[in-house]
Enzyme design. Structure first.
Site, mmCIF file in Angstrom:
data_model
loop_
_atom_site.group_PDB
_atom_site.id
_atom_site.type_symbol
_atom_site.label_atom_id
_atom_site.label_comp_id
_atom_site.label_asym_id
_atom_site.label_seq_id
_atom_site.Cartn_x
_atom_site.Cartn_y
_atom_site.Cartn_z
ATOM 1 N N GLY A 219 0.840 -1.202 0.000
ATOM 2 C CA GLY A 219 0.000 0.000 0.000
ATOM 3 C C GLY A 219 0.870 1.245 0.000
ATOM 4 O O GLY A 219 1.885 1.284 0.682
ATOM 5 N N ASP B 167 4.439 -4.659 6.174
ATOM 6 C CA ASP B 167 4.915 -5.980 6.634
ATOM 7 C C ASP B 167 5.052 -6.995 5.504
ATOM 8 O O ASP B 167 5.962 -7.824 5.529
ATOM 9 C CB ASP B 167 4.067 -6.498 7.801
ATOM 10 C CG ASP B 167 2.758 -7.095 7.351
ATOM 11 O OD1 ASP B 167 2.048 -6.409 6.582
ATOM 12 O OD2 ASP B 167 2.451 -8.230 7.754
ATOM 13 N N ASP C 154 -0.560 2.008 8.449
ATOM 14 C CA ASP C 154 -1.121 1.207 9.549
ATOM 15 C C ASP C 154 -0.265 1.193 10.819
ATOM 16 O O ASP C 154 -0.767 0.838 11.890
ATOM 17 C CB ASP C 154 -1.342 -0.243 9.092
ATOM 18 C CG ASP C 154 -2.237 -0.324 7.875
ATOM 19 O OD1 ASP C 154 -3.096 0.562 7.733
ATOM 20 O OD2 ASP C 154 -2.067 -1.256 7.068
ATOM 21 N N THR D 122 4.065 2.403 6.042
ATOM 22 C CA THR D 122 2.664 2.008 5.869
ATOM 23 C C THR D 122 1.840 2.908 6.785
ATOM 24 O O THR D 122 2.288 3.247 7.879
ATOM 25 C CB THR D 122 2.427 0.530 6.251
ATOM 26 O OG1 THR D 122 1.020 0.321 6.467
ATOM 27 C CG2 THR D 122 3.145 0.109 7.527
ATOM 28 N N ARG E 129 1.004 -4.919 -5.695
ATOM 29 C CA ARG E 129 0.995 -6.155 -4.906
ATOM 30 C C ARG E 129 1.352 -7.248 -5.917
ATOM 31 O O ARG E 129 0.731 -7.354 -6.966
ATOM 32 C CB ARG E 129 -0.367 -6.387 -4.280
ATOM 33 C CG ARG E 129 -0.793 -5.154 -3.456
ATOM 34 C CD ARG E 129 -1.721 -5.489 -2.334
ATOM 35 N NE ARG E 129 -2.351 -4.292 -1.807
ATOM 36 C CZ ARG E 129 -2.004 -3.695 -0.651
ATOM 37 N NH1 ARG E 129 -1.023 -4.175 0.074
ATOM 38 N NH2 ARG E 129 -2.650 -2.622 -0.235
ATOM 39 N N ARG F 163 -6.186 -1.924 8.845
ATOM 40 C CA ARG F 163 -6.241 -3.379 8.612
ATOM 41 C C ARG F 163 -6.575 -4.126 9.905
ATOM 42 O O ARG F 163 -7.534 -3.764 10.565
ATOM 43 C CB ARG F 163 -4.932 -3.861 7.984
ATOM 44 C CG ARG F 163 -4.680 -3.172 6.639
ATOM 45 C CD ARG F 163 -4.226 -4.102 5.607
ATOM 46 N NE ARG F 163 -2.852 -4.501 5.858
ATOM 47 C CZ ARG F 163 -2.112 -5.130 4.965
ATOM 48 N NH1 ARG F 163 -2.627 -5.406 3.792
ATOM 49 N NH2 ARG F 163 -0.878 -5.465 5.239
ATOM 50 N N ASP G 220 1.797 -0.926 11.808
ATOM 51 C CA ASP G 220 1.778 -2.257 12.429
ATOM 52 C C ASP G 220 3.087 -3.033 12.235
ATOM 53 O O ASP G 220 3.064 -4.230 11.991
ATOM 54 C CB ASP G 220 0.595 -3.069 11.872
ATOM 55 C CG ASP G 220 0.645 -3.178 10.349
ATOM 56 O OD1 ASP G 220 1.468 -2.491 9.733
ATOM 57 O OD2 ASP G 220 -0.138 -3.959 9.784
HETATM 58 P P1 ATP Z 1 0.568 -2.211 3.611
HETATM 59 O O1 ATP Z 1 0.722 -2.678 5.039
HETATM 60 O O2 ATP Z 1 0.578 -0.732 3.510
HETATM 61 O O3 ATP Z 1 -0.551 -2.857 2.856
HETATM 62 P P2 ATP Z 1 2.503 -4.150 2.725
HETATM 63 O O4 ATP Z 1 3.925 -4.033 2.342
HETATM 64 O O5 ATP Z 1 2.194 -4.976 3.946
HETATM 65 O O6 ATP Z 1 1.930 -2.689 2.838
HETATM 66 P P3 ATP Z 1 1.396 -6.280 1.075
HETATM 67 O O7 ATP Z 1 0.488 -6.219 -0.107
HETATM 68 O O8 ATP Z 1 1.029 -7.132 2.214
HETATM 69 O O9 ATP Z 1 1.656 -4.753 1.505
HETATM 70 O O10 ATP Z 1 2.826 -6.795 0.560
HETATM 71 C C1 ATP Z 1 3.480 -6.140 -0.529
HETATM 72 C C2 ATP Z 1 4.138 -7.141 -1.417
HETATM 73 O O11 ATP Z 1 5.182 -7.835 -0.701
HETATM 74 C C3 ATP Z 1 3.252 -8.267 -1.927
HETATM 75 O O12 ATP Z 1 2.453 -7.869 -3.010
HETATM 76 C C4 ATP Z 1 4.282 -9.296 -2.337
HETATM 77 O O13 ATP Z 1 4.866 -8.962 -3.574
HETATM 78 C C5 ATP Z 1 5.339 -9.125 -1.247
HETATM 79 N N1 ATP Z 1 5.143 -10.150 -0.212
HETATM 80 C C6 ATP Z 1 4.185 -10.189 0.745
HETATM 81 N N2 ATP Z 1 4.265 -11.315 1.481
HETATM 82 C C7 ATP Z 1 5.316 -12.019 0.971
HETATM 83 C C8 ATP Z 1 5.917 -13.285 1.274
HETATM 84 N N3 ATP Z 1 5.468 -14.054 2.252
HETATM 85 N N4 ATP Z 1 6.969 -13.661 0.513
HETATM 86 C C9 ATP Z 1 7.447 -12.902 -0.488
HETATM 87 N N5 ATP Z 1 6.917 -11.722 -0.819
HETATM 88 C C10 ATP Z 1 5.873 -11.276 -0.126
#
Ligand code: ATP
Length: 322
Positions: A11, A103, A128, A126, A72, A172, A130
């Protein structure tokens, strides 16, 4: 180290541009070549690389969103995706990588760092908040101020109509945004996933609030609350009180806008610290800030460990709702 990459993923959050700018300018000051990777991990897999210099990040510090865009990327979660990512990073000659995100982004960064082909330092960003290992993530301060601005406006109208208002904020599965916004906005109740919501008690609180002569009752609902969103909770309260209510779901406005000074400063510090760490040969850490000091946390811990809410703030909710 000669050449590093930078990406934003997951995000988007206000302040990501300030972090990219800091990575680029700090990298240039160390004599590094900086490669921007567009659309997060998708950009690595699709080799969507762009050379960045000091001028590429001019006039970006005040802009929301991210100039590198974000995405994503499900493929990155697979073995094959990880293998391809490592291959493409190597082909591009990248020795270091700075990831900026939440995360999920940190999970992806952990895998890349553990594969060992490229040195990785992550910056937490982020709305959030978190993420374990930093008191604040980049974007959180802007998000709560945006939500607060809306709540202040709603309070004016809520006071005139004397109806309970249920305001849903993002976050979230965690209640960091709701708790800070609720305290800052003088909410009568704050409903968060970390504390079980009892509709009976909530209804009683709202009833008593008007009986005590209060002119408005503002209830902040975290989107991940166990009793449902603002719509469902408001309806459950209505079934008990038969009192007209209003709902406001703030939604994505909380993600946008120009970053606050706090977010810009945090992003500048952490972006620069990430590059300094790579230059020193570090890898596999997130750089955050704890009690005002820079703090390096092993990447795996940032998502395996759970960041706790501020217990003092939680205790204050009832005391201050008077
Ligand atoms: P926000 O908390 O703002 O949504 P975020 O970084 O947590 O941000 P996510 O969509 O959960 O957003 O993760 C971003 C990207 O990180 C995913 O689209 C994916 O490409 C990668 N990712 C997430 N989990 C994994 C994992 N277990 N292994 C490898 N890559 C991952």
């Amino acid at each position: 180290m000669k050449r590093i990459g930078v990406l934003t993923s997951g995000g988007d959050a206000p302040g990501m541009n300030a972090a990219i700018r800091a990575v680029v300018r700090c990298g240039v000051s160390h004599g590094l070549d900086i490669v921007g990777i567009r659309r997060g991990y998708c950009g690595i897999l699709e080799e969507d690389f762009v050379k960045l210099g000091n001028r590429s990040v001019a006039n970006t510090i005040h802009r929301g969103g991210t100039i590198l865009e974000t995405a994503r990327c499900e493929e990155m979660k697979t073995e094959e995706g990880l293998r391809k990512a490592n291959e493409n990073l190597q082909r591009e000659g990248l020795e270091g990588l700075v990831t900026i995100g939440g995360d999920g982004t940190l999970r992806g960064a952990t895998k890349l760092a553990e594969a060992g082909n490229v040195k990785v330092i992550s910056v937490p960003s982020t709305i959030d908040n978190d993420v374990y290992g930093t008191d604040y993530t980049i974007g959180f301060d802007t998000a709560i101020n945006t939500a607060l601005d809306a709540i202040d406006k709603i309070r004016d109208t809520a006071g005139s109509l004397q109806r309970p208002f249920f305001i849903e904020v993002m976050g979230r599965s965690r209640g960091f945004i709701a708790l800070e916004v609720g305290i800052a906005g003088g909410a009568e109740d704050i409903l968060i996933p970390e504390v079980e919501t009892k509709i009976e008690q909530l209804s009683l609180d709202i009833k008593r609030c008007f009986e005590r002569g209060k002119r408005s009752s503002i209830v902040i609902v975290a989107e991940g609350d166990d009793a449902g969103g603002a719509l469902s909770i408001a309806h459950q309260v209505w079934e008990r009180l038969k009192m007209e209510y209003r709902i406001c779901v703030l939604g994505h406005v909380q993600r946008g806008g120009s970053p606050t000074a706090r977010d810009r400063v945090l992003a500048s510090k952490l972006g620069a610290a990430a590059v300094d760490a790579l230059v020193r040969g570090m890898s596999g850490y997130m750089v955050g800030e704890l009690k005002g000091e820079k703090a390096f946390t092993p990447l795996r811990e940032t998502w395996e460990k759970r960041k706790e809410l501020d217990a003092d703030l939680l205790r204050l909710v009832k005391v201050l709702s008077g």
